[in-house]
Design a protein around this motif. Structure first.
Motif, short mmCIF file in Angstrom:
data_model
loop_
_atom_site.label_atom_id
_atom_site.label_comp_id
_atom_site.label_asym_id
_atom_site.label_seq_id
_atom_site.Cartn_x
_atom_site.Cartn_y
_atom_site.Cartn_z
N ARG A 66 0.64 -1.50 0.54
CA ARG A 66 -0.12 -0.40 0.30
C ARG A 66 0.99 1.19 -0.13
N ALA A 69 1.64 2.02 -3.55
CA ALA A 69 1.08 1.88 -4.42
C ALA A 69 0.42 3.83 -3.83
N ASP A 70 0.37 4.13 -2.86
CA ASP A 70 0.34 6.01 -2.88
C ASP A 70 -0.92 5.39 -2.08
N LEU A 71 -0.98 4.80 -1.56
CA LEU A 71 -2.59 4.50 -0.35
C LEU A 71 -2.42 4.53 0.69
N PHE A 97 -3.68 -2.55 -8.95
CA PHE A 97 -3.08 -3.11 -7.65
C PHE A 97 -4.53 -3.96 -7.84
N PHE A 99 -6.53 -6.82 -5.66
CA PHE A 99 -6.70 -6.70 -4.10
C PHE A 99 -7.42 -8.31 -3.91
N ASP A 101 -9.90 -9.11 -2.60
CA ASP A 101 -11.48 -9.35 -3.12
C ASP A 101 -11.47 -9.00 -4.57
N THR A 103 -13.33 -6.86 -6.21
CA THR A 103 -13.40 -5.12 -6.41
C THR A 103 -14.62 -4.35 -7.92
N MET A 105 -17.20 -3.67 -10.02
CA MET A 105 -18.38 -2.85 -9.69
C MET A 105 -19.62 -3.86 -9.96
N ARG A 159 -13.94 -13.53 -11.50
CA ARG A 159 -13.76 -12.67 -11.53
C ARG A 159 -12.81 -12.17 -11.10
N ARG A 166 -8.90 -5.90 -15.52
CA ARG A 166 -8.91 -4.20 -15.02
C ARG A 166 -7.57 -4.41 -15.03
#
Lengths: 270, 278
Positions: A66, A69-71, A97, A99, A101, A103, A105, A159, A166
């Motif tokens: 993180r 990733a600049d999180l 990134f 994750f 999950d 994630t 939509m 998924r 993506r």
């Protein structure tokens, strides 16, 4: 218990570094006082390298991803991604990134989910040029023909494939993966490991891959970064000098078992 | 030969499809006959009791009389339905719009939420019957006080639900949007609002029936048009069949609004939230 700086491969100049961490320390304020999640981490990752990260819970593997990733902000030290600040690399779409999950939509079709990175961020200075055609990515992750499907119509493994597609649409220089296959059953996980290696070799992107699984770490990585907990620090870096392409049969070979056994020993002392 | 085969295949699939439709119809009928039979049974029982015990009409009219009145007074009932329907719809639109806007404000400012949430709770605790006369005194006898009452009754459930819906976003999804350098506006439009839709529709279903209640309560106080006014007038004059007919019409209005909201929900929300969260 110091943190040895990792020397990049001898022939790699500074330009060939995908990632360079210098003395990175990350401290959180908690109700019980400050908590040092990462202490004095120094690390260099060559462009195009596959680095896996292994360690006990709470060793700061995810925190490390993180900060790249600049999180999360670093408390001290510097992070440089492709020779620039993490925030700049993020805006240039050089960081992706994935994750645990997927994630996705849930209201967007597979193809629209893959194209999401092309739709957002321009107002905040994101630079989006010459993306990979989404159809090409769909074929790469083996989901041709499912472009109109909604996420709930797909299995967990599918998924995660969409999430990988993506992540690749803007030609990222560095792909950060936080236990991406951790929620999948072992058969699916093995299958996706093989496919991830193929995708890595096709795209030539740098991958930092966090996992809890020793076989996964050995099977995927050129090097395994082992972290120790409390505070999170580098314990050891293990070279996995097994040739690519690797297939699942490799896991039954003595040289594989030997390296996995070594990692297990180190992990027990983390 | 090939053409004949194709035709046969086509005929087969049509036959199969017809069989499927027939089966579905049979299933629908199996599902529907028990409630229908129950309703018919209750109506028959009601009529029997009214006739058998010679209950005077002004105390409780039988269903036959109610239906007769409804047909006889249809134009007059319609004249009173429209104002109520209009007030309900306007109140529904106003109350829900304001609630959604405030919920968006709450999600983006903790300070705003801390400051105004207690006021919203306080407004919600005032009985709507008590607030109606106050609003009539302020806004007079027109549509305005009724619309405001209908809006007030819609407001709170929507505010609470949508605030929750806008916040119920997977933290990893927010991290993803940050890595993509998305602005707060983009996060709102592309993540928060769509994922709050199921919560919004849960609230809209409640509001679709309560807004009618709000409009009718508003019409109880010094109004001479609308279903609410008609209910008061019919009660005071012991015109029980008319009272029952009016109540049925008011309930039908709520059912129509509820059905519209449900159909809209089915059109707009085609994803399943639980499966996609994994």
């Amino acid at each position: 218990m110091g943190a040895p700086a990792l020397a990049p491969a001898a022939n790699a100049g500074a330009d060939d570094l995908a990632l360079r961490l210098d003395g990175v320390t990350v401290t959180f304020e908690t109700d019980h006082g400050p908590l040092t999640a990462l202490q004095d981490i120094s690390l260099s990752v060559r462009s195009g390298e596959f680095l896996t990260m292994l360690g006990p819970s709470g060793c700061g593997k995810s925190t490390l991803l993180r900060t790249v990733a600049d999180l999360l902000p670093v408390s001290s030290g510097t992070v440089s991604v492709i020779g620039r600040a993490a925030s700049e690399a993020r805006r240039a779409r050089q960081i992706s990134f994935v994750f645990q999950d997927a994630t996705l939509m849930p209201w967007l079709s597979v193809i629209d989910n893959i194209r999401l990175p092309l739709e957002v961020g321009r107002g905040n200075g994101a630079i989006i040029d010459a993306p990979v055609p989404a159809e090409e990515l769909l074929a790469m992750v083996g989901l041709k023909g499912r472009e109109r499907a909604l996420p709930h119509e797909l299995s967990g493994g599918m998924r995660q494939r969409v999430a990988i597609a993506r992540a690749l649409i803007c030609h990222p220089k560095i792909l950060l993966m936080d236990e991406p296959f951790g929620a999948l059953d072992e058969i699916k996980r093995d299958q996706l490991n093989v496919e991830l290696l193929r995708i890595w070799q096709e795209t030539g992107t740098t991958i930092l891959f966090v996992t809890h699984s020793i076989p996964e770490a050995v099977f995927l990585g050129q090097r395994v970064l082992m972290l120790a907990a409390n505070p999170g620090r580098v314990r050891e870096v293990v070279d996995i000098d097994l040739p690519y392409p690797r297939d699942l049969a490799l896991r039954d070979q003595p040289e594989f078992i030997e390296r996995a056994a070594h990692l297990r020993q180190v992990l027990e002392t983390c | 030969m090939a053409v004949v085969d194709q035709q046969e295949a086509a005929a087969d699939t049509t036959a199969a499809r017809r069989e499927k439709v027939r089966q579905r119809k049979a299933k629908t009928w199996r599902d529907r006959w028990p409630p229908l039979a129950a309703v018919v049974g209750i109506l028959v029982l009601w009529e029997l009791i009214v006739v058998g015990f010679e209950v005077p009409t002004f105390i409780a009219p039988g269903p036959g009389e109610v239906v007769a009145t409804m047909i006889e007074r249809w134009p007059m009932l319609m004249m009173n339905l429209w104002p109520t329907a209009l007030e309900s719809l306007a109140g529904f639109a106003l109350g829900n719009t304001i609630a959604v806007l405030i919920a968006v404000g709450f999600v983006h400012s903790r300070l705003a939420e801390r400051a105004f949430y207690p006021i919203a709770v306080f407004i919600n605790t005032i009985p709507i019957i008590a607030i109606a006369p106050i609003l009539v005194l302020i806004f007079g006898n027109g549509f305005t006080p009724k619309i405001i009452i209908a809006a007030l009754i819609c407001f709170f459930p929507t505010l609470v639900n949508v605030t929750r819906g806008l916040k119920a976003v997977n933290p990893a999804t927010l991290e993803l949007m940050h890595v993509l350098s998305a602005s707060r506006w983009e996060v709102l439009i592309r993540v928060r609002l769509p994922s709050s839709l199921p919560f919004l529709f849960a609230a809209l279903k409640i509001a679709s029936t309560t807004c009618v209640i709000g409009a009718i309560v508003g019409e109880w106080i010094g109004s001479n048009v609308g279903l609410g006014a008609l209910i008061i007038e019919a009660t005071y004059n012991f015109r029980s069949p008319l009272l029952y007919a009016t109540v049925i019409l008011a309930a039908s209005l709520a059912v129509v609004l509820f059905t519209i909201v449900t159909l809209l929900e089915r059109r707009l929300i085609r994803w399943k939230v639980d499966a996609a969260a994994v």
